[in-house]
Design an enzyme around this catalytic site. Structure first.
Site, PDB file in Angstrom:
ATOM      1  CE  LYS A 206     -89.204   4.551  21.746  1.00  0.00           C
ATOM      2  NZ  LYS A 206     -90.389   5.008  22.460  1.00  0.00           N
ATOM      3  CD  GLU A 212     -94.408  -7.553  12.906  1.00  0.00           C
ATOM      4  OE1 GLU A 212     -93.431  -7.289  13.655  1.00  0.00           O
ATOM      5  OE2 GLU A 212     -95.552  -7.775  13.331  1.00  0.00           O
ATOM      6  N   GLY A 268     -93.719   5.567  19.778  1.00  0.00           N
ATOM      7  CA  GLY A 268     -93.769   5.163  18.371  1.00  0.00           C
ATOM      8  C   GLY A 268     -94.894   5.851  17.601  1.00  0.00           C
ATOM      9  NE  ARG A 269     -99.949   4.972  21.388  1.00  0.00           N
ATOM     10  CZ  ARG A 269     -99.272   4.147  22.168  1.00  0.00           C
ATOM     11  NH1 ARG A 269     -98.426   3.279  21.624  1.00  0.00           N
ATOM     12  NH2 ARG A 269     -99.413   4.174  23.477  1.00  0.00           N
ATOM     13  CD  GLU A 354     -99.588   0.583  19.581  1.00  0.00           C
ATOM     14  OE1 GLU A 354     -99.574  -0.466  18.924  1.00  0.00           O
ATOM     15  OE2 GLU A 354     -98.720   1.458  19.454  1.00  0.00           O
ATOM     16  CG  HIS A 385    -121.424   5.290  -3.110  1.00  0.00           C
ATOM     17  ND1 HIS A 385    -122.577   5.295  -3.865  1.00  0.00           N
ATOM     18  CD2 HIS A 385    -120.937   6.547  -3.148  1.00  0.00           C
ATOM     19  CE1 HIS A 385    -122.764   6.503  -4.371  1.00  0.00           C
ATOM     20  NE2 HIS A 385    -121.780   7.285  -3.941  1.00  0.00           N
ATOM     21  CE  LYS A 505     -94.816  -6.634  19.481  1.00  0.00           C
ATOM     22  NZ  LYS A 505     -93.978  -5.570  20.019  1.00  0.00           N
TER      23      LYS A 505
HETATM   24  O1  F6P Z   1     -97.268  -2.453  17.850  1.00  0.00           O
HETATM   25  C1  F6P Z   1     -96.417  -2.235  18.905  1.00  0.00           C
HETATM   26  C2  F6P Z   1     -95.327  -1.263  18.601  1.00  0.00           C
HETATM   27  O2  F6P Z   1     -94.453  -1.263  19.697  1.00  0.00           O
HETATM   28  C3  F6P Z   1     -95.827   0.141  18.300  1.00  0.00           C
HETATM   29  O3  F6P Z   1     -96.116   0.872  19.421  1.00  0.00           O
HETATM   30  C4  F6P Z   1     -94.687   0.676  17.506  1.00  0.00           C
HETATM   31  O4  F6P Z   1     -95.062   1.828  16.825  1.00  0.00           O
HETATM   32  C5  F6P Z   1     -94.391  -0.491  16.604  1.00  0.00           C
HETATM   33  O5  F6P Z   1     -94.569  -1.624  17.447  1.00  0.00           O
HETATM   34  C6  F6P Z   1     -93.027  -0.520  15.959  1.00  0.00           C
HETATM   35  O6  F6P Z   1     -91.998  -0.519  16.898  1.00  0.00           O
HETATM   36  P1  F6P Z   1     -90.513  -0.207  16.476  1.00  0.00           P
HETATM   37  O7  F6P Z   1     -90.433   1.177  15.967  1.00  0.00           O
HETATM   38  O8  F6P Z   1     -89.696  -0.413  17.708  1.00  0.00           O
HETATM   39  O9  F6P Z   1     -90.118  -1.191  15.392  1.00  0.00           O
END
Ligand code: F6P
Length: 549
Positions: A206, A212, A268-269, A354, A385, A505
């Site tokens: 987003k 990452e 995002g979620r 979240e 199990h 972060k």
């Molecule tokens: O973990 C924090 C967060 O902002 C989530 O809410 C989001 O889904 C994820 O990082 C990834 O964010 P982006 O889509 O901006 O890479």
């Protein structure tokens, strides 16, 4: 909207819980022959039996009064109208617009966002079909056979969960992978046996700044360009993006025509139905994807329109509040009896934790009541199990959602009947247990009787549908989204921000140069962190540029 404090709103439920002390689920079923019928309902294709909960008609009545007292109906309508209910980020919360049918209207800031949604869906559909039909070619002219989504959190968990869930509908000549972890192992192991000529990367973020995702995207680009060269068509044919940030996407080298946008009013979620669902659409095709959207929409309408007594997300949300805030449960388990839903617990962990893992209310005051629970789970029967022992006989109250289907996509032998026998047996055993008298009657030696006694009275919901189809998956996910919404309203918290992920972060940004500097850095963390960093520096391997060799 004026409302009373959460604690005072919960007070009648707390008093009622005292009245119920000592009443066992066995008593409740014995005293009410209609209990199973009374406490079950259908919404779309989902059937919910919530009769094995520690509730009476009065409990439900008090819970429905709670929903009224927090003005839940007004809050739901405000979300569906596109009001900026995500106040701390000053945004509307409109994932429901992502699944509204073509031709409907929802105007935000003077624009009908449903038109925008369908314009993007059409572009996605065209692209997905070209990949599926082998018309979208790699830089050397080979059709795409492998799709790798690079994203994390909401830009990974939704499409990863749903691509597995809907595998029976997927094109088998394509493999779809998901890389999320910044641990280079994730990317390296994913690309190890793939041919870059036949591999397409979707960079899904987003913000297009997430460390990452950008680190993995850069390594993926090195992997492709290192093998296919740096001519412009290499990135053009092997990388597309899903984002709200055109400039950053272009700066990465992806042309705007290869970017699929979404909007800041999609959290995002809550983004699976947006362009974030592109890898899923490539896997199952645009028609099935639209079936899933229709399923989401069906549950959206149900949530918006049904009275509380017939409103499945509201009932699930209220039951969760009963356990979380009144009976002291700390967690709840999601137990899908379907291997295709193996990633559902992880997906719902983000959706729920979240959203509702908050410590201050909407006025910024530290809450004096419990907010979001710990969400966890595994597919049945594996969990049986592993951790069910604790649910049956441990000292903690763990409410569980059991999710099952009448028909399997893989009806081999009698596997499905066996699976479902366990599904039904577990909720029965959890509710009714086995008394000491029953254990003695089996001839158990006296010293083993306490060990073999099951107290029962352990609450469960059973969600049953005919089959895990795209539409049913959509209904199921929307059910949980709206349950989470309901709880956030009751707890008077903001469910659509996630400031809690920021501090870690920021600290990582500060630590990275300390790990990488050649000269010994002057460390000014606490004694523990300083010592750990020094130990790591002494023992680490020399750095390498290409994580995906
Ligand atoms: O973990 C924090 C967060 O902002 C989530 O809410 C989001 O889904 C994820 O990082 C990834 O964010 P982006 O889509 O901006 O890479």
């Amino acid at each position: 909207m004026k409302r009373r404090s959460v604690r005072s709103l919960l007070a009648p439920l707390v008093a009622h819980a005292r009245e119920l002390r000592g009443v066992h689920l066995r008593d409740l079923f014995r005293d009410d022959p209609n209990r199973a019928e009374r406490f079950s309902l259908e919404a779309g294709d989902l059937f919910l039996d919530y009769s094995k909960n520690l509730v009476t008609p009065k409990t439900m009545q008090l819970l429905f009064q709670l929903a009224d007292a927090v003005h839940l109906r007004d809050e739901i309508q405000a979300m569906f109208r596109g009001e900026r209910i995500n106040r701390t980020e000053n945004r509307a919360v409109l994932h429901v617009a992502l699944r509204m049918p073509r031709g409907s209207s929802l105007v935000v800031d003077g624009r009908n966002v449903v038109d925008d949604v369908h314009a993007v869906l059409d572009r996605m559909s065209d692209f997905a079909e070209r990949v599926r039909q082998g018309q979208w070619r790699g830089a050397t002219g080979r059709p795409i056979r492998h799709v790798i989504n690079i994203g994390i959190g909401g830009s990974d968990l939704g499409p990863a969960m749903a691509t597995l869930a809907l595998r029976p509908y997927a094109a088998r000549h394509l493999s779809v992978h998901f890389v999320s972890n910044i641990d280079g192992t994730h990317l390296a192991e994913t690309v190890r046996d793939l041919d870059p000529q036949e591999t397409l990367f979707i960079i899904a973020s987003k913000t297009f700044t997430t460390e990452e995702t950008m680190t993995n995207a850069q390594s993926a680009r090195r992997w492709v360009c290192g093998r296919l060269g740096t001519a412009p068509e290499v990135v053009r044919q092997h990388f597309v993006a899903v984002s709200t940030q055109t400039e950053r996407v272009v700066a990465f080298g992806i042309a705007p025509e290869n970017m699929f946008p979404f909007w800041d009013w999609v959290g995002g979620r809550y983004s699976l139905c947006s362009a974030i669902g592109l890898p899923l659409m490539i896997a199952i095709g645009p028609d099935r994807f639209r079936d899933m959207l229709a399923g989401f929409h069906r549950m959206d309408r149900h949530f918006l329109e049904s009275p509380w007594e017939r409103n499945m997300p509201v009932i699930l949300g209220l039951l969760g509040v009963w356990y979380n805030n009144v009976l002291g449960a700390q967690t709840y388990a999601i137990l899908p009896y379907d291997q295709y839903l193996a990633r559902l617990p992880a997906y719902l962990q983000q959706a729920d934790m979240e959203s509702n893992g908050k410590r201050v209310d909407r006025h910024g005051r530290v809450v004096r009541w419990q907010t979001g629970p710990i969400v966890w789970g595994e597919p049945g029967t594996n969990g049986q199990h592993a951790f069910y022992q604790l649910i049956h006989q441990g000292t903690k109250l763990v409410p569980c959602d059991f999710i099952g289907f009448c028909r399997s996509h893989n009806p081999i032998g009698d596997h499905h009947d066996r699976l479902m026998a366990h599904f039904f047996a577990q909720t029965e055993a959890l509710a009714f247990g086995k008394t000491p008298e029953e254990v003695i009657a089996e001839g158990t030696p006296p010293h083993l009787v306490p060990h073999r006694t099951f107290p029962g009275d352990r609450p469960t919901n059973t969600i049953l549908a005919d089959q895990l189809t795209p539409s049913v998956l959509g209904q199921l996910i929307a059910l949980y989204e709206h349950k989470i919404f309901t709880q956030g309203v009751i707890w008077n918290i903001y469910s659509f921000d996630q400031w809690g992920v920021e501090l870690g972060k920021q600290l990582a940004k500060r630590i990275l140069p300390e790990l990488q500097s050649e000269a010994e850095p002057a460390l000014s963390h606490d004694a523990s962190t300083n010592a750990l960093i020094r130990r790591y520096r002494q023992r680490r391997a020399p750095p390498t540029k290409d994580a995906a060799r």
